[in-house]
Write a protein that holds these residues in place. Sequence first.
Motif, PDB file in Angstrom:
ATOM      1  N   UNK A   1      -0.630   0.554  16.062  1.00 46.92           N
ATOM      2  CA  UNK A   1      -0.243   0.880  17.433  1.00 46.92           C
ATOM      3  C   UNK A   1       1.145   0.391  17.796  1.00 46.92           C
ATOM      4  N   UNK A   2       1.478  -0.853  17.398  1.00 49.88           N
ATOM      5  CA  UNK A   2       2.747  -1.469  17.812  1.00 49.88           C
ATOM      6  C   UNK A   2       3.901  -1.179  16.864  1.00 49.88           C
ATOM      7  N   UNK A   3       3.600  -1.019  15.578  1.00 47.14           N
ATOM      8  CA  UNK A   3       4.645  -0.748  14.573  1.00 47.14           C
ATOM      9  C   UNK A   3       4.279   0.531  13.830  1.00 47.14           C
ATOM     10  N   UNK A   4       4.099   1.606  14.568  1.00 48.04           N
ATOM     11  CA  UNK A   4       3.501   2.819  14.009  1.00 48.04           C
ATOM     12  C   UNK A   4       4.249   3.355  12.790  1.00 48.04           C
ATOM     13  N   UNK A   5       5.554   3.567  12.919  1.00 50.91           N
ATOM     14  CA  UNK A   5       6.306   4.164  11.809  1.00 50.91           C
ATOM     15  C   UNK A   5       6.394   3.239  10.593  1.00 50.91           C
ATOM     16  N   UNK A   6       6.773   1.951  10.766  1.00 51.08           N
ATOM     17  CA  UNK A   6       6.785   1.061   9.585  1.00 51.08           C
ATOM     18  C   UNK A   6       5.421   0.969   8.907  1.00 51.08           C
ATOM     19  N   UNK A   7       4.347   0.916   9.715  1.00 47.45           N
ATOM     20  CA  UNK A   7       3.007   0.839   9.133  1.00 47.45           C
ATOM     21  C   UNK A   7       2.682   2.107   8.359  1.00 47.45           C
ATOM     22  N   UNK A   8       2.986   3.255   8.947  1.00 51.08           N
ATOM     23  CA  UNK A   8       2.683   4.547   8.304  1.00 51.08           C
ATOM     24  C   UNK A   8       3.435   4.671   6.980  1.00 51.08           C
ATOM     25  N   UNK A   9       4.740   4.318   7.003  1.00 50.91           N
ATOM     26  CA  UNK A   9       5.541   4.401   5.780  1.00 50.91           C
ATOM     27  C   UNK A   9       5.037   3.414   4.727  1.00 50.91           C
ATOM     28  N   UNK A  10       4.690   2.195   5.144  1.00 51.83           N
ATOM     29  CA  UNK A  10       4.192   1.182   4.195  1.00 51.83           C
ATOM     30  C   UNK A  10       2.903   1.653   3.535  1.00 51.83           C
ATOM     31  N   UNK A  11       2.018   2.225   4.327  1.00 50.67           N
ATOM     32  CA  UNK A  11       0.735   2.694   3.788  1.00 50.67           C
ATOM     33  C   UNK A  11       0.946   3.848   2.812  1.00 50.67           C
ATOM     34  N   UNK A  12       1.788   4.804   3.183  1.00 56.08           N
ATOM     35  CA  UNK A  12       2.036   5.948   2.304  1.00 56.08           C
ATOM     36  C   UNK A  12       2.684   5.506   0.990  1.00 56.08           C
ATOM     37  N   UNK A  13       3.692   4.637   1.093  1.00 54.84           N
ATOM     38  CA  UNK A  13       4.415   4.204  -0.103  1.00 54.84           C
ATOM     39  C   UNK A  13       3.506   3.426  -1.045  1.00 54.84           C
ATOM     40  N   UNK A  14       2.773   2.441  -0.531  1.00 52.22           N
ATOM     41  CA  UNK A  14       1.943   1.597  -1.387  1.00 52.22           C
ATOM     42  C   UNK A  14       0.753   2.366  -1.953  1.00 52.22           C
ATOM     43  N   UNK A  15       0.231   3.340  -1.197  1.00 55.13           N
ATOM     44  CA  UNK A  15      -0.851   4.178  -1.726  1.00 55.13           C
ATOM     45  C   UNK A  15      -0.360   4.972  -2.926  1.00 55.13           C
ATOM     46  N   UNK A  16       0.807   5.581  -2.784  1.00 56.10           N
ATOM     47  CA  UNK A  16       1.381   6.351  -3.887  1.00 56.10           C
ATOM     48  C   UNK A  16       1.690   5.445  -5.077  1.00 56.10           C
ATOM     49  N   UNK A  17       2.229   4.264  -4.807  1.00 60.91           N
ATOM     50  CA  UNK A  17       2.604   3.333  -5.867  1.00 60.91           C
ATOM     51  C   UNK A  17       1.369   2.820  -6.613  1.00 60.91           C
ATOM     52  N   UNK A  18       0.302   2.533  -5.886  1.00 62.13           N
ATOM     53  CA  UNK A  18      -0.911   2.026  -6.542  1.00 62.13           C
ATOM     54  C   UNK A  18      -1.514   3.085  -7.467  1.00 62.13           C
ATOM     55  N   UNK A  19      -1.391   4.353  -7.071  1.00 61.50           N
ATOM     56  CA  UNK A  19      -1.890   5.431  -7.935  1.00 61.50           C
ATOM     57  C   UNK A  19      -1.047   5.551  -9.202  1.00 61.50           C
ATOM     58  N   UNK A  20       0.274   5.412  -9.052  1.00 65.17           N
ATOM     59  CA  UNK A  20       1.153   5.530 -10.207  1.00 65.17           C
ATOM     60  C   UNK A  20       0.973   4.371 -11.190  1.00 65.17           C
TER      61      UNK A  20
END
Length: 909
Positions: A508-527
Amino acid sequence: MKKELDEYLYELTMNLKEGSEERFSAHQIAESLQLNRSTISSYLNQAFRDGELIKIKSYPVLFLHKQALEDAELFLTKNEYDSLDELFVQKEGNALEEIIGANGSLKEALDQIKTAVLYPHNGLPILLMGVSGSGKTFLAEKIHEYAKEQQVIEADAPFIAYNCAQYYNNPELLSSALFGHTKGAFTGADQQHSGLIEKADGGILFLDEVHRLSDEGQEKLFTFMDTGEFSPMGDTSIRKKAQVRLIFATTENVYSAFLPTFLRRLPVIVTLPKFQNRPQSERLRLIDSFFITESDILDKELQVSYQMIDFLLNSDLEGNVGKIKNIIKYACGNAYVHQKESDIVQVRLRDLPLEYSLKFKEQFSKPKKQLPNRRYLPNTTQQTQLESKETQMLRSFFVEMLTEFKKVQQKESLTQRFIDTMVDRVTQMMDEFIFQETYKKEESFYSVLTYHIRQSLDMMYDSYGFEQDGNRVVSLASYLYLKDNEDILGSHYEWKEQKNELIEFLNGSLESPYWFAKKLLTHLSQQLDQQLFEEDIVFVTFYFYSLQISDLPSDVKSIVLAHGYSTASSLANVVNRMLGKNVFQAYDMPINITLDKVEAQIIRYINDYRTDSGLILLVDMGSFNQLGERLSKHIKSPLVIIDNVSTPLVLEVGDHIVKGDSITEVYEAITVEKRIQKQLIIPEINKKKAIVTCCYTGMGSATQIQEILQKCLGDAAKDLTIVPYDYKKLLENKLYEAPFQLYDVLMIVGTENPKINQVPYIGLDQLINGEAVEEFAELLQDQVDLDAETLKSQLIFNFSINKIVENLTILDATKVLRLVQKAVKELEQLMAIEFSNNQLFLLYMHCCSMIERILRKETVDEQEDIDEYVQREGKNMELIHQAFKEVEKEYTIELPVLELRLLNDIVKE
C-alpha cells in the motif's frame, strides 16, 4: 555505537560457554570495545529497559542479548534473573521447549501436545504422523519428560516403547504382548504373563508403527481407551484396570490404515515435517547439534567443511533426521580414526559413507560459494548458530524492522519515519556488501548471480520499462551472494505473526518498489532454481524505494497475435525499434492453436500487466468476433481488437500510443479499409450480483465467512453469489482479479480491507458488533429481503461458533457455546440488564477460550490492584460466578478471581 554493541553482544551470547561469564559485565564489554565504561553501562541499562537485553543480577551484573537467546531457542519467562543457573535451569525444566523448532515448524504441533498432556483425567491419546526418521520416537520420549515436569504423572512413571511390526503376522502374540495372557491361553502359554498396558500403568505406552495393528487389535485398544479396563488373553471374565497415557506413531495415511472407530478416539493427530521441509535455520541447528554431540563423545574440536554442511543441508536423504544423525556419526568416527592424534579433527566429504559419494559429486557439479569452515568445541552448548558477520547483520536488521513496524501498528511511531529508518539501514548495508572483501568478485557463483540478475533486469526493462544500471546489478548480486538463499526469518515467531500485515503495508505505501521487487525476485528465483523468501522481497523493496523508482507505467497496452513461428515477434520487434520504445508484446501462435488457448494467454497478460488505460489486440486472422465476445467477460477496461495486422498498421497504432492518445482516440484514428475490421468492447455491466469474502490469513477463513453469510441470509440470497477469494491477490491486482470480471460485486466482506476504492468494504468486526448491519442491508436491499434484527442475531451466533472452532483444540465448540450462552442469559437475568451484540460476541469468545485455558492450567497476567478491585466490584463478580456454576460443574473447574475480573470488565464495557 549502539549498532556495534548490539552486534558484539549478539555474537558473544551465541557463543556463551562455561567460564566466559565475566565477559558479559559492563566493565569487560567496555574494555573489549575500547569504549568508556559509564557510557557502555548507560547503553546496556537502556537496552535492558527496552526489552532488548536480559539482566543477570549476579556480581558483577551481566547482560545477555535477548534475541540471541531466543534464536538459540532458550525459553525465556522474564527479562531479569538472579543467576545464570536460574536462566538455564528453566530450559532443563521444559522438555518440549528445548526441541529444535519449538518456536518454528513444530510450534503448532507442540501446542497440541501440551493440550493433550494437560487435559484432565489422564490426558488425551496422541497420534504422531511422519516419515521414517522424522523424530517420532524422540518426541514421544520428550512428551514423557514433559508430563513428569508438569507433574501429571509421577517422577518414576514408566515409559514403555513397543514396535507393533514385531508381531504383525501373529495377532495372538500381539494381543498377548499388549494385554497379557493367562496360563493355557494358547499353545506354549505355560504361565501367566503381564502385558505392556499393565506394565505401563501410571505412565506412558508408546506404540510405534501402530498401523500394523490388525482390526481386532485396534478394537481391543479403543475399548481400553474408552473404559480404562482390559482383559488378558484367554479369560474375558477377568477385568483389570490401568491408567495409561497412549502415544501412537505411524508412517501411513491414517484414513486408509485405521478403522474409523479407532480414529474417532484420537483427538490429537500431530504431523511431523520431513527434514527437507523444515526451515533452513532449523536444519542447520539440527546438524550443528549432532556435530556438538560427536565433539563431546570424541572429546575433540571438530572442524567441518562448508561443503559437508551444504551436502547435509540440501540432500533429500531417505531416513530424514535419523539418517543425517547416523551419517554425521560415521563421518566424525571415520575422520577421528585417521586423525586421532591431532587436537583438531577435520571432517570432510571424503569421510562420508561410500554410498553417498555419487550423491555429493552430482550435487557439487554446480558452482558453489565458499564460506569458512564450521567449528564445534566439546563440552559447550550455546554455539548452534555459527553465522557469518553478514548474516548476523541481516538478522539484526530484520529484527529491528519487526520491532519498529510494531511501533507503527501501535501508533507509537510515524509511518514515514519507519520507512526512512529502514531505507537508511538498507542503504548502509548495501554499501558494506558492495565493498565486501571477504570474497572474490570473479568467483563462479557470483558470476552466475550477476549474469541472471542482468537477464532479469533486461526482462524488467522490456516488459515494464524498469531502468537497469550497473550499480543495481552489483548491489543485488552482493546481497543475494552473501545471504546465500538463507531463510533468516523462517522460524522467527514475530515474523510469522506480522508478515502478512507488513507485506500489505509495503504494497500500500511503497506500491511500485514492492511490485518491482516481487516481479524481479520471482523471475530470478525461477532462473536460479532457488526458493523465493518474502524477507528478500521486503529488503529489496526498501532498496528500490531508495532509488526513487517511478510509478508503474499506465499507458495503453498492446499485443500482436499472429500465426507462425515468429511472425508476431518480428512485427513487434521491428516497430518497437522504429519507435524507440517497447510498446508491443508479441504472441506467436501455432496454426492449429485453439481459441481457448488464445483466450487464456490474453487473460494471463491482463492479470500480469496493468491495463487500466485499455488493451489493444492486433490479430492476423481467425475467430475475430468470438474472441471479442469471450474477452468481454473478463475485462474491466476498454478492449480494442483490430484484424489483418501488418507492419504499417502496428506502426500507426504504436505512434498513437507513444503520443499518449487514449484507447478511444486510437480506435477512432485507425482507418478501416475493406479487409480490416476493428472492434471496441466495453466491459459488460449486466452481471450476476455477488459478495466477495476475504481474509488476510488465507482462503480457509474466506470460505468460512462465505459459508456463514450463506447461513445467515438463507433462501433470501438464492439469486446472489458469495465468492471467497484470495486477499493478497485482491490487494495486489484490485479490479483485475476474476470476481470483478465475472460478477457485479456489491461489496467485500473480510477481516482486512484490500483497498479497492470502487467497491464498498465492510469489516467482519463491524458486522458482528452490529455497526455495519444497516449498511450491509442497504447494499443488498434490491437483492434480498432482510430483517436487520434477525440478521444481527444470526450473525453473532454463527460467527461465534466459527471463531470458537478456530481457537479451541480440546473442547467441543457447539457444546461449550451452548453452556456459555445459557450462563450469559442467566447473568442478564441476575443483573437485570441486556447485553449489546458486541458484549455478547466478546463474552461467547472469551468464555469458551477461558474454559479451555483453565483446563490447560494456563493463567492470565497477575494484577497488582486485584484486592482493591474485588472490594469495589465484588458484588458483580459474585453474580458472574453464580451464573457460571453449571459450567464449573460440567468441566470440573473453578473460575479464578482474575478470570472473574476479566468477565466483569466485558460486562461493564
